[in-house]
Write a protein that holds these residues in place. Structure first.
Motif, mmCIF file in Angstrom:
data_model
loop_
_atom_site.group_PDB
_atom_site.id
_atom_site.type_symbol
_atom_site.label_atom_id
_atom_site.label_comp_id
_atom_site.label_asym_id
_atom_site.label_seq_id
_atom_site.Cartn_x
_atom_site.Cartn_y
_atom_site.Cartn_z
ATOM 1 N N LEU A 163 60.772 154.462 -53.473
ATOM 2 C CA LEU A 163 62.243 154.596 -53.822
ATOM 3 C C LEU A 163 62.641 156.098 -53.379
ATOM 4 O O LEU A 163 63.817 156.128 -53.108
ATOM 5 C CB LEU A 163 62.519 154.082 -55.253
ATOM 6 N N VAL A 164 61.955 157.131 -53.844
ATOM 7 C CA VAL A 164 62.448 158.268 -53.448
ATOM 8 C C VAL A 164 62.317 158.766 -52.068
ATOM 9 O O VAL A 164 63.362 159.180 -51.594
ATOM 10 C CB VAL A 164 61.403 159.229 -54.226
ATOM 11 N N VAL A 165 61.543 158.111 -51.270
ATOM 12 C CA VAL A 165 61.389 158.331 -49.676
ATOM 13 C C VAL A 165 62.649 157.502 -49.138
ATOM 14 O O VAL A 165 63.250 158.053 -48.336
ATOM 15 C CB VAL A 165 60.011 157.708 -49.214
ATOM 16 N N ALA A 166 62.933 156.273 -49.598
ATOM 17 C CA ALA A 166 64.094 155.484 -49.126
ATOM 18 C C ALA A 166 65.418 156.342 -49.318
ATOM 19 O O ALA A 166 66.151 156.427 -48.504
ATOM 20 C CB ALA A 166 64.325 154.261 -49.632
ATOM 21 N N SER A 167 65.476 156.836 -50.457
ATOM 22 C CA SER A 167 66.751 157.592 -50.825
ATOM 23 C C SER A 167 66.932 158.814 -50.125
ATOM 24 O O SER A 167 67.971 158.979 -49.803
ATOM 25 C CB SER A 167 66.704 157.938 -52.371
ATOM 26 N N LEU A 168 65.709 159.556 -50.045
ATOM 27 C CA LEU A 168 65.933 160.889 -49.428
ATOM 28 C C LEU A 168 66.224 160.671 -47.661
ATOM 29 O O LEU A 168 67.128 161.341 -47.217
ATOM 30 C CB LEU A 168 64.713 161.669 -49.633
ATOM 31 N N ALA A 169 65.465 159.660 -47.285
ATOM 32 C CA ALA A 169 65.734 159.305 -45.827
ATOM 33 C C ALA A 169 67.270 158.832 -45.712
ATOM 34 O O ALA A 169 68.047 159.359 -44.678
ATOM 35 C CB ALA A 169 64.731 158.364 -45.418
ATOM 36 N N ALA A 170 67.742 158.061 -46.363
ATOM 37 C CA ALA A 170 68.973 157.642 -46.298
ATOM 38 C C ALA A 170 70.078 158.750 -46.448
ATOM 39 O O ALA A 170 71.097 158.909 -45.744
ATOM 40 C CB ALA A 170 69.428 156.466 -47.528
ATOM 41 N N ALA A 171 69.822 159.714 -47.424
ATOM 42 C CA ALA A 171 70.696 160.867 -47.690
ATOM 43 C C ALA A 171 70.602 161.706 -46.403
ATOM 44 O O ALA A 171 71.653 162.405 -45.945
ATOM 45 C CB ALA A 171 70.089 161.857 -48.757
ATOM 46 N N VAL A 172 69.433 162.016 -45.702
ATOM 47 C CA VAL A 172 69.340 162.751 -44.627
ATOM 48 C C VAL A 172 70.142 162.038 -43.423
ATOM 49 O O VAL A 172 71.008 162.672 -42.678
ATOM 50 C CB VAL A 172 67.903 162.980 -44.213
#
Length: 135
Positions: free
Chosen positions: A24-33
């Motif tokens: 969930l953290v990786v998906a959220s960070l990738a979406a934010a980037v």
């Protein structure tokens, strides 16, 4: 408790929780980037791709890891098969709903964050060995 009733683990005690949190953290960070770099369409497309990977894994974790103990061996095997089948079906349905219902959409962002979120599974042994969260 009856001898035939398998032991059920509460969801927050599942050994796979650190992997799900990392996904969930990786998906959220990738979406934010993607949101900052390519704009809002790429951002929400990436978030959808991450959720398409994460939600079926959450379902699988709920189904597959809910039993514990040697007496629950048959229930564990059955729940693994049911969890994997449900995971595949849920992934296909979520992809179909995303591509049919979300316009505009950046397919590269959807598939890219989906794959990036799935790559977290490769590092699951490291996450489970060093236990980020203690019960």
């Amino acid at each position: 408790m009856d001898a035939r009733t398998p032991n059920r683990l509460p969801f927050h005690r599942l050994p796979v929780i650190p992997v799900l949190v990392a996904q969930l953290v990786v998906a959220s960070l990738a979406a934010a980037v993607l949101w900052q770099w390519r704009g809002p369409v790429a951002g929400y497309s990436g978030l959808l791709g991450g959720l398409i990977a994460w939600l079926p894994n959450l379902y699988f974790a709920h189904k597959a890891f809910r039993f514990a103990g040697a007496r629950a061996a048959q229930a564990i095997v059955r729940s693994f098969y049911a969890g994997e089948a449900g995971k595949l079906i849920l992934t296909a349905v979520l992809f179909a709903l995303t591509f049919a219902g979300v316009k505009p959409l950046e397919a590269l962002a959807v598939f890219g964050v989906f794959l990036l979120t799935q790559v977290v599974n490769w590092f699951a042994p490291l996450l489970l060995k060093t236990r980020l969260f203690r019960p």
